[in-house]
Scaffold this motif. Structure first.
Motif, PDB file in Angstrom:
ATOM      1  N   PRO A 273      -0.749   4.908 -25.130  1.00 31.31           N
ATOM      2  CA  PRO A 273       0.650   5.417 -25.012  1.00 31.31           C
ATOM      3  C   PRO A 273       1.383   3.733 -24.664  1.00 31.31           C
ATOM      4  CG  PRO A 273      -0.497   7.066 -23.910  1.00 31.31           C
ATOM      5  CD  PRO A 273      -1.514   5.939 -24.368  1.00 31.31           C
ATOM      6  N   PHE A 274       2.536   3.780 -25.486  1.00 32.24           N
ATOM      7  CA  PHE A 274       3.311   2.507 -25.036  1.00 32.24           C
ATOM      8  C   PHE A 274       3.910   2.630 -23.571  1.00 32.24           C
ATOM      9  CE2 PHE A 274       6.809  -0.247 -24.620  1.00 32.24           C
ATOM     10  CZ  PHE A 274       6.665  -1.406 -25.550  1.00 32.24           C
ATOM     11  N   ALA A 275       3.485   1.313 -23.075  1.00 40.07           N
ATOM     12  CA  ALA A 275       4.027   1.056 -21.749  1.00 40.07           C
ATOM     13  C   ALA A 275       4.110  -0.199 -21.317  1.00 40.07           C
ATOM     14  CB  ALA A 275       2.771   1.783 -20.654  1.00 40.07           C
ATOM     15  N   HIS A 276       5.190  -0.657 -20.397  1.00 38.13           N
ATOM     16  CA  HIS A 276       5.081  -1.845 -19.833  1.00 38.13           C
ATOM     17  C   HIS A 276       4.142  -2.016 -18.651  1.00 38.13           C
ATOM     18  CE1 HIS A 276       8.324  -3.024 -22.617  1.00 38.13           C
ATOM     19  NE2 HIS A 276       9.039  -2.018 -22.132  1.00 38.13           N
ATOM     20  N   ASP A 277       3.992  -3.162 -18.152  1.00 36.83           N
ATOM     21  CA  ASP A 277       3.173  -3.373 -17.066  1.00 36.83           C
ATOM     22  C   ASP A 277       3.694  -2.918 -15.733  1.00 36.83           C
ATOM     23  OD1 ASP A 277       1.002  -4.472 -18.249  1.00 36.83           O
ATOM     24  OD2 ASP A 277       1.517  -6.318 -18.147  1.00 36.83           O
ATOM     25  N   ARG A 278       5.165  -2.992 -15.763  1.00 37.39           N
ATOM     26  CA  ARG A 278       6.015  -2.520 -14.489  1.00 37.39           C
ATOM     27  C   ARG A 278       6.597  -1.309 -14.457  1.00 37.39           C
ATOM     28  NH1 ARG A 278       9.763  -7.648 -13.325  1.00 37.39           N
ATOM     29  NH2 ARG A 278      10.617  -6.804 -15.362  1.00 37.39           N
ATOM     30  N   LEU A 279       6.510  -0.471 -13.590  1.00 34.57           N
ATOM     31  CA  LEU A 279       6.974   0.826 -13.358  1.00 34.57           C
ATOM     32  C   LEU A 279       8.511   0.709 -13.811  1.00 34.57           C
ATOM     33  CD1 LEU A 279       7.338   3.694 -12.625  1.00 34.57           C
ATOM     34  CD2 LEU A 279       7.855   2.949 -10.113  1.00 34.57           C
ATOM     35  N   ALA A 304     -11.371  14.578 -12.812  1.00 34.28           N
ATOM     36  CA  ALA A 304     -12.192  15.728 -12.753  1.00 34.28           C
ATOM     37  C   ALA A 304     -13.662  15.409 -13.174  1.00 34.28           C
ATOM     38  CB  ALA A 304     -11.834  16.899 -13.869  1.00 34.28           C
ATOM     39  N   GLN A 305     -13.470  13.862 -13.398  1.00 35.68           N
ATOM     40  CA  GLN A 305     -14.664  13.302 -13.810  1.00 35.68           C
ATOM     41  C   GLN A 305     -15.405  12.139 -12.757  1.00 35.68           C
ATOM     42  OE1 GLN A 305     -14.284  11.627 -17.966  1.00 35.68           O
ATOM     43  NE2 GLN A 305     -12.376  13.045 -18.150  1.00 35.68           N
ATOM     44  N   PRO A 306     -16.377  11.835 -13.134  1.00 41.20           N
ATOM     45  CA  PRO A 306     -17.143  10.836 -12.116  1.00 41.20           C
ATOM     46  C   PRO A 306     -16.363   9.532 -12.332  1.00 41.20           C
ATOM     47  CG  PRO A 306     -18.859  12.069 -13.448  1.00 41.20           C
ATOM     48  CD  PRO A 306     -17.460  12.350 -14.068  1.00 41.20           C
ATOM     49  N   VAL A 307     -16.037   8.727 -11.123  1.00 40.44           N
ATOM     50  CA  VAL A 307     -15.395   7.659 -10.691  1.00 40.44           C
ATOM     51  C   VAL A 307     -13.864   8.021 -10.685  1.00 40.44           C
ATOM     52  CG1 VAL A 307     -14.650   5.323 -11.444  1.00 40.44           C
ATOM     53  CG2 VAL A 307     -16.843   6.189 -11.908  1.00 40.44           C
ATOM     54  N   GLY A 308     -13.231   8.849 -11.388  1.00 45.39           N
ATOM     55  CA  GLY A 308     -11.852   9.264 -11.313  1.00 45.39           C
ATOM     56  C   GLY A 308     -10.930   8.003 -11.322  1.00 45.39           C
ATOM     57  N   ALA A 309     -11.018   7.260 -12.015  1.00 47.25           N
ATOM     58  CA  ALA A 309      -9.993   5.969 -12.151  1.00 47.25           C
ATOM     59  C   ALA A 309      -8.731   6.067 -12.370  1.00 47.25           C
ATOM     60  CB  ALA A 309     -10.380   4.981 -13.144  1.00 47.25           C
ATOM     61  N   ALA A 310      -8.407   7.383 -13.058  1.00 45.54           N
ATOM     62  CA  ALA A 310      -7.082   7.940 -13.240  1.00 45.54           C
ATOM     63  C   ALA A 310      -5.841   6.820 -13.680  1.00 45.54           C
ATOM     64  CB  ALA A 310      -6.643   8.544 -11.792  1.00 45.54           C
ATOM     65  N   LEU A 311      -6.227   5.813 -14.712  1.00 45.91           N
ATOM     66  CA  LEU A 311      -5.266   5.000 -15.235  1.00 45.91           C
ATOM     67  C   LEU A 311      -4.132   5.534 -15.488  1.00 45.91           C
ATOM     68  CD1 LEU A 311      -7.513   3.221 -17.908  1.00 45.91           C
ATOM     69  CD2 LEU A 311      -6.652   2.268 -15.606  1.00 45.91           C
ATOM     70  N   GLY A 312      -3.868   6.723 -15.989  1.00 43.25           N
ATOM     71  CA  GLY A 312      -2.607   7.279 -16.488  1.00 43.25           C
ATOM     72  C   GLY A 312      -2.162   6.919 -17.679  1.00 43.25           C
ATOM     73  N   ARG A 319      -3.687  -3.765 -17.235  1.00 43.33           N
ATOM     74  CA  ARG A 319      -4.666  -3.012 -16.543  1.00 43.33           C
ATOM     75  C   ARG A 319      -5.619  -2.721 -17.642  1.00 43.33           C
ATOM     76  NH1 ARG A 319      -2.227   2.295 -13.836  1.00 43.33           N
ATOM     77  NH2 ARG A 319      -4.512   2.339 -13.136  1.00 43.33           N
ATOM     78  N   LEU A 320      -5.186  -2.419 -18.998  1.00 41.02           N
ATOM     79  CA  LEU A 320      -6.197  -2.261 -20.008  1.00 41.02           C
ATOM     80  C   LEU A 320      -6.982  -3.395 -20.199  1.00 41.02           C
ATOM     81  CD1 LEU A 320      -3.876  -0.187 -22.434  1.00 41.02           C
ATOM     82  CD2 LEU A 320      -5.832   0.764 -20.874  1.00 41.02           C
ATOM     83  N   ARG A 321      -6.321  -4.691 -20.310  1.00 38.92           N
ATOM     84  CA  ARG A 321      -7.141  -5.960 -20.494  1.00 38.92           C
ATOM     85  C   ARG A 321      -8.029  -6.163 -19.482  1.00 38.92           C
ATOM     86  NH1 ARG A 321      -5.900 -10.571 -23.311  1.00 38.92           N
ATOM     87  NH2 ARG A 321      -3.699  -9.973 -23.444  1.00 38.92           N
ATOM     88  N   ASN A 322      -7.806  -5.701 -18.098  1.00 36.84           N
ATOM     89  CA  ASN A 322      -8.655  -5.790 -17.109  1.00 36.84           C
ATOM     90  C   ASN A 322      -9.928  -5.019 -17.532  1.00 36.84           C
ATOM     91  OD1 ASN A 322      -7.042  -7.643 -15.616  1.00 36.84           O
ATOM     92  ND2 ASN A 322      -6.229  -6.137 -14.451  1.00 36.84           N
ATOM     93  N   VAL A 323      -9.681  -3.890 -17.639  1.00 40.27           N
ATOM     94  CA  VAL A 323     -10.793  -2.656 -18.110  1.00 40.27           C
ATOM     95  C   VAL A 323     -11.711  -3.540 -19.259  1.00 40.27           C
ATOM     96  CG1 VAL A 323     -11.445  -0.634 -19.333  1.00 40.27           C
ATOM     97  CG2 VAL A 323      -9.725  -0.595 -17.497  1.00 40.27           C
ATOM     98  N   ALA A 324     -11.165  -4.072 -20.111  1.00 40.17           N
ATOM     99  CA  ALA A 324     -11.928  -4.584 -21.198  1.00 40.17           C
ATOM    100  C   ALA A 324     -12.660  -5.894 -20.980  1.00 40.17           C
ATOM    101  CB  ALA A 324     -11.010  -5.000 -22.370  1.00 40.17           C
ATOM    102  N   THR A 325     -12.084  -6.796 -19.986  1.00 40.38           N
ATOM    103  CA  THR A 325     -12.626  -7.867 -19.301  1.00 40.38           C
ATOM    104  C   THR A 325     -13.869  -7.610 -18.508  1.00 40.38           C
ATOM    105  OG1 THR A 325     -10.610  -9.026 -19.664  1.00 40.38           O
ATOM    106  CG2 THR A 325     -12.290 -10.053 -18.000  1.00 40.38           C
ATOM    107  N   GLU A 326     -13.512  -6.682 -17.622  1.00 36.82           N
ATOM    108  CA  GLU A 326     -14.598  -6.211 -16.708  1.00 36.82           C
ATOM    109  C   GLU A 326     -15.640  -5.675 -17.269  1.00 36.82           C
ATOM    110  OE1 GLU A 326     -15.175  -3.514 -12.625  1.00 36.82           O
ATOM    111  OE2 GLU A 326     -13.357  -3.979 -13.548  1.00 36.82           O
ATOM    112  N   ALA A 327     -15.546  -4.970 -18.665  1.00 35.90           N
ATOM    113  CA  ALA A 327     -16.761  -4.612 -19.372  1.00 35.90           C
ATOM    114  C   ALA A 327     -17.385  -5.787 -20.114  1.00 35.90           C
ATOM    115  CB  ALA A 327     -16.273  -3.411 -20.173  1.00 35.90           C
TER     116      ALA A 327
END
Length: 348
Positions: A273-279, A304-312, A319-327
């Motif tokens: 979903p489209f989102a900017h980084d800042r609230l 409800a799942q293991p880890v439960g990161a709840a990115l939203g 945040r999505l870039r960080n997920v990809a980089t960490e992986a």
């Protein structure tokens, strides 16, 4: 306490709109289920009596429904003739863009309100499968018009070299495919490529299997019940996630599995979903819709799942870039966007 009357009036005005919208959503779904919108388009302009006869419904209910739709701007009313119709714009939104599907999604989510209220106190999660079954149909109908308009014509061509691979024959995984709208769209456009759609929700998988047969692509498309970390790592040229990663409990672990499942030079297509980084940059109508849906659906599902990161649903690019980089992905870029989606390409 000094009250600014203008600000108070503006807030109350928004509340009137929202309260009306809550009722209105149910009536849009009713009109869709009974074929009232389609009949208005096919035979309008009509009176409430004519519409009721054409749709085998009760005139008094239809009359009140038409008044509500006209007041909301979803139906046009001609005062001189007392007839109702759909303008070209209303027909496009309601029929072509399937706006009622979005209302169906919202109405299904609201049914879980009492359970969500409890979760605020316990911090527990609520799985996707625990919601009203209409949610699954509504989700497909909400996202499908955007995929139809953009997936084949814009998003895949925006990925480096992917369109050419699919033209000559590749292997694609559509993870979290739900009812398979995205999978079948891609399959129709790439007749030499094989596709595997997977979803952890068993009840959802039956529907795309039937749709693939009806669409004549079942010889190249298979659907399986599998989670995002246990679908087969089979050397895919493209692994696609459509509006699903933020719903999952362990996005980094899932991204690692994606990376392992790619063939050399393969691509991860991540649509979110489209989102900017800042609230503060998301405090707008689109952000309101996505934050509300995230509170009712996405965040509880992840918790409800293991880890439960709840990115939203409003995770944003960083945040999505960080997920990809960490992986372990070494390249991550925004390939395309619409007012409702961000489209990312990850490689390496």
């Amino acid at each position: 306490m000094a009250i600014d009357q203008a600000k108070l009036d503006a807030l109350l005005g928004r509340a009137v709109v929202d309260i009306g919208a809550n009722f209105h959503a149910a009536l849009v779904v009713t009109g869709d289920r009974l074929g009232l919108f389609r009949a208005l388009h096919d035979i309008g302009p009509v009176t409430s009596t004519d519409l009721a006869k054409h749709t085998s419904t009760h005139e008094r209910y239809v009359r009140e429904w038409l008044a509500a739709m006209a007041a909301g701007g979803y139906v046009s009313y001609e005062r001189a003739t007392r007839e109702f119709s759909l303008s070209d714009e209303q027909a496009m939104a309601l029929l072509d863009a399937d706006l009622p599907g979005a209302f169906l999604l919202a109405q299904a989510a609201v049914k879980s309100g009492p359970r969500i209220t409890e979760l605020f106190q316990t911090g527990e999660g609520m799985g996707w499968h625990e919601h009203d079954p209409a949610l699954f149909e509504g989700t497909e109908r909400f996202f499908r018009p955007g995929y139809t308009a953009n997936l084949v014509s814009r998003w895949i061509p925006a990925l480096d070299g992917v369109a050419l691979k699919l033209e000559y024959g590749g292997l694609v995984a559509d993870v979290g495919c739900g009812h398979g709208a995205s999978t079948i769209l891609m399959a129709r456009a790439s007749p030499r490529t094989r596709f595997v759609g997977s979803d952890s929700h068993r009840a959802s998988i039956d529907r795309p299997r039937k749709a693939a047969r009806r669409g004549g692509v079942d010889d190249r498309v298979t659907f399986e019940v599998a989670g995002a970390t246990d679908y087969a790592a089979a050397g895919y040229d493209l692994v696609a996630f459509f509006d699903s990663l933020h719903d999952m409990g362990d996005p980094v672990g899932i991204a690692r599995h994606v990376r392992r499942s790619l063939a050399p030079g393969g691509t991860w297509l991540l649509v979110e979903p489209f989102a900017h980084d800042r609230l503060e940059d998301n405090l707008n109508p689109v952000g309101r819709m996505y934050y509300a849906a995230s509170t009712m659906l996405c965040t509880p599902n992840s918790l409800a799942q293991p880890v439960g990161a709840a990115l939203g649903a409003q995770a944003g690019e960083t945040r999505l870039r960080n997920v990809a980089t960490e992986a372990g992905f070494t390249r991550f870029r925004r390939a395309a966007e619409t007012p409702f989606n961000l489209v990312f390409e990850a490689r390496g």
